[in-house]
Design an enzyme around this catalytic site. Structure first.
Site, PDB file in Angstrom:
ATOM      1  N   LYS A 189       0.895  -1.280  -0.133  1.00 16.14           N
ATOM      2  CA  LYS A 189       0.022   0.071  -0.066  1.00 16.14           C
ATOM      3  C   LYS A 189       1.042   1.369  -0.011  1.00 16.14           C
ATOM      4  O   LYS A 189       2.024   1.069  -0.092  1.00 16.14           O
ATOM      5  CB  LYS A 189      -0.989  -0.108   1.216  1.00 16.14           C
ATOM      6  CG  LYS A 189      -2.011  -1.275   1.328  1.00 16.14           C
ATOM      7  CD  LYS A 189      -3.060  -1.169   0.375  1.00 16.14           C
ATOM      8  CE  LYS A 189      -3.804  -2.533   0.059  1.00 16.14           C
ATOM      9  NZ  LYS A 189      -4.689  -2.994   1.068  1.00 16.14           N
TER      10      LYS A 189
HETATM   11  C1  LIG Z   1      -5.564  -4.307   1.407  1.00 14.72           C
HETATM   12  C2  LIG Z   1      -7.177  -4.148   1.556  1.00 14.72           C
HETATM   13  C3  LIG Z   1      -7.714  -4.342   2.676  1.00 14.72           C
HETATM   14  C4  LIG Z   1      -7.294  -5.122   3.729  1.00 14.72           C
HETATM   15  O1  LIG Z   1      -5.923  -4.603   4.298  1.00 14.72           O
HETATM   16  P1  LIG Z   1      -4.898  -5.190   5.470  1.00 14.72           P
HETATM   17  O2  LIG Z   1      -4.189  -4.262   5.960  1.00 14.72           O
HETATM   18  O3  LIG Z   1      -4.191  -6.309   4.602  1.00 14.72           O
HETATM   19  O4  LIG Z   1      -6.075  -6.053   6.325  1.00 14.72           O
HETATM   20  C5  LIG Z   1      -8.972  -4.070   2.667  1.00 14.72           C
HETATM   21  N1  LIG Z   1      -9.573  -3.289   1.708  1.00 14.72           N
HETATM   22  C6  LIG Z   1      -9.049  -3.077   0.716  1.00 14.72           C
HETATM   23  C7  LIG Z   1      -9.717  -2.418  -0.373  1.00 14.72           C
HETATM   24  C8  LIG Z   1      -7.717  -3.353   0.167  1.00 14.72           C
HETATM   25  O5  LIG Z   1      -6.983  -3.197  -0.594  1.00 14.72           O
END
Ligand SMILES: *Cc1c(COP(=O)(O)O)cnc(C)c1O
Length: 387
Positions: A189
């Site tokens: 991210k």
């Molecule tokens: C990555 C993601 C999540 C989950 O994030 P984590 O930190 O891995 O639990 C939830 N929603 C979206 C749209 C994502 O891309």
């Protein structure tokens, strides 16, 4: 030929030093780095409260609970998202339904939402909570969603897992419109803590509930005690919470990463601008932009324009992978997963999300990507599409 990943963390020497300092400090968890990270994130996003958690999925879960979601509740989200956007409602025992996307922005369509709300109102089953998703980092139409929420009486939990640093109507995502907003700091991210997430809200009552749910529903705060404490050791459990805490090691990394959010985002914007120019003459659909919002460019997702080429998405995917390019597909519509099919959803239920998925391809984009790497991606796309 080196492999080009679709996404990759950017770890600077100062990040390493921040983590090492946390390791050498008195606290590995529940120390000073966590509140420092939360305060800095809240300031950067112009929001009163920030609650850091072990990952965004945990954040979505406790945000649903803090917003009153439970058995019998109804939650609507976007089918074009990661599984967690829907699963969080299921953790609470709620029913899930989806609102189809706008094929241009790939975000939840406010037109489809308004139509579905009118039908739900007539049928007497309105949603309790809406979870819109800022797909690829492009903020969704929160102002219009807020107007519908006020009219029909549901809450909004924004899944901004892709959108750290994005802006909408001149404010950072997370600052306004939604009741609560969730960010992810997974390694792919915008900024990372390895695993990690955070919930923002302007509502002090919600913020307090989130803080309790993050840590066993437990408080040691004398001001919060329901009973007269027998002694200074007393802690009280007020709700059924979890251990969803972020460590100080992670928070130290997050704080260091957050300081570089602007340059990291500038690098993503520059790469997206270059892709837009380099791909303009190919039979591809490029990501949407909006004059009143700035994407964080978590993903650069293209669609194979099948009205202008017979080359399939699969052929492009395979050609890129064969050329050591880490292409990916975001997302398989959630309602088509076997688990959701068993709940009664069928292919054809959300045709725009399904059509987008059938042609979609996320090509590499990350702050450390070089122009030469980008040229290689474009060259393979061009060669395959023009063969
Ligand atoms: C990555 C993601 C999540 C989950 O994030 P984590 O930190 O891995 O639990 C939830 N929603 C979206 C749209 C994502 O891309």
């Amino acid at each position: 030929m080196t492999f080009i990943p679709y996404s990759c963390q950017t770890i600077a020497e100062e990040d390493v030093e921040a983590v090492v300092a946390a390791l050498r400090s008195e606290y590995l968890t529940q120390g000073p780095a966590l509140p420092a990270f939360e305060a800095a994130f809240a300031a950067r996003h112009q929001v009163a409260h920030a609650c850091a958690v072990s990952n965004a999925t945990a954040g979505l879960h406790i945000a649903c609970l803090a917003l009153g979601i439970g058995p019998g509740s109804l939650v609507w989200t976007s089918p074009n998202s990661f599984l967690a956007s829907a699963n969080c409602a299921r953790y609470c025992g709620a029913d899930v339904d989806f609102v189809d996307i706008d094929p241009h922005t790939r975000n939840m369509s406010v037109v489809a939402l308004a139509e579905k709300l009118a039908r739900a109102d007539a049928a007497g089953r309105l949603p309790d909570l809406l979870i819109p998703v800022d797909f690829a980092g492009l903020p969704c139409d929160l102002r219009e969603m807020r107007a519908l929420a006020d009219r029909y009486g549901f809450r909004i939990l924004q899944d901004a897992s892709h959108a750290t640093g994005a802006t909408y109507l001149d404010k950072p995502v997370g600052a306004q419109w939604a009741d609560a907003t969730v960010f992810s700091f997974h390694a792919v991210k915008i900024i990372t803590t390895g695993e990690g997430g955070l919930v923002t809200t302007q509502d002090p009552v919600l913020a307090r509930r989130l803080a309790l749910l993050r840590s066993h529903g437990m408080t040691r705060d004398a001001a919060d005690m329901e009973r007269t404490p027998e002694g200074p050791w007393v802690y009280e459990q007020h709700s059924l919470g979890f251990n969803y805490r972020m460590t100080d090691i992670q928070a130290a990394l997050g704080l260091s990463q957050l300081r570089r959010l602007d340059p990291l985002q500038q690098a993503r914007i520059a790469l997206a601008d270059r892709y837009d120019a380099l791909l303009a003459d190919l039979p591809l659909l490029r990501p949407a932009r909006g004059a009143d919002r700035l994407s964080s460019w978590h993903l650069y997702a293209i669609e194979v324009d099948d009205s202008r080429t017979t080359v399939s998405r699969l052929a492009l995917f395979n050609a890129l992978r064969a050329a050591q390019i880490g292409v990916n597909v975001h997302y398989i519509p959630i309602h088509t997963q076997p688990y959701y099919a068993r709940l009664g959803f069928r292919p054809g239920d959300f045709p725009h999300a399904e059509r987008y998925y059938a042609r979609a391809l996320s090509i590499p984009l990350f702050p450390g990507m070089s122009e030469a790497q980008q040229a290689r991606v474009v060259e393979v796309l061009r060669r395959t599409l023009e063969a």
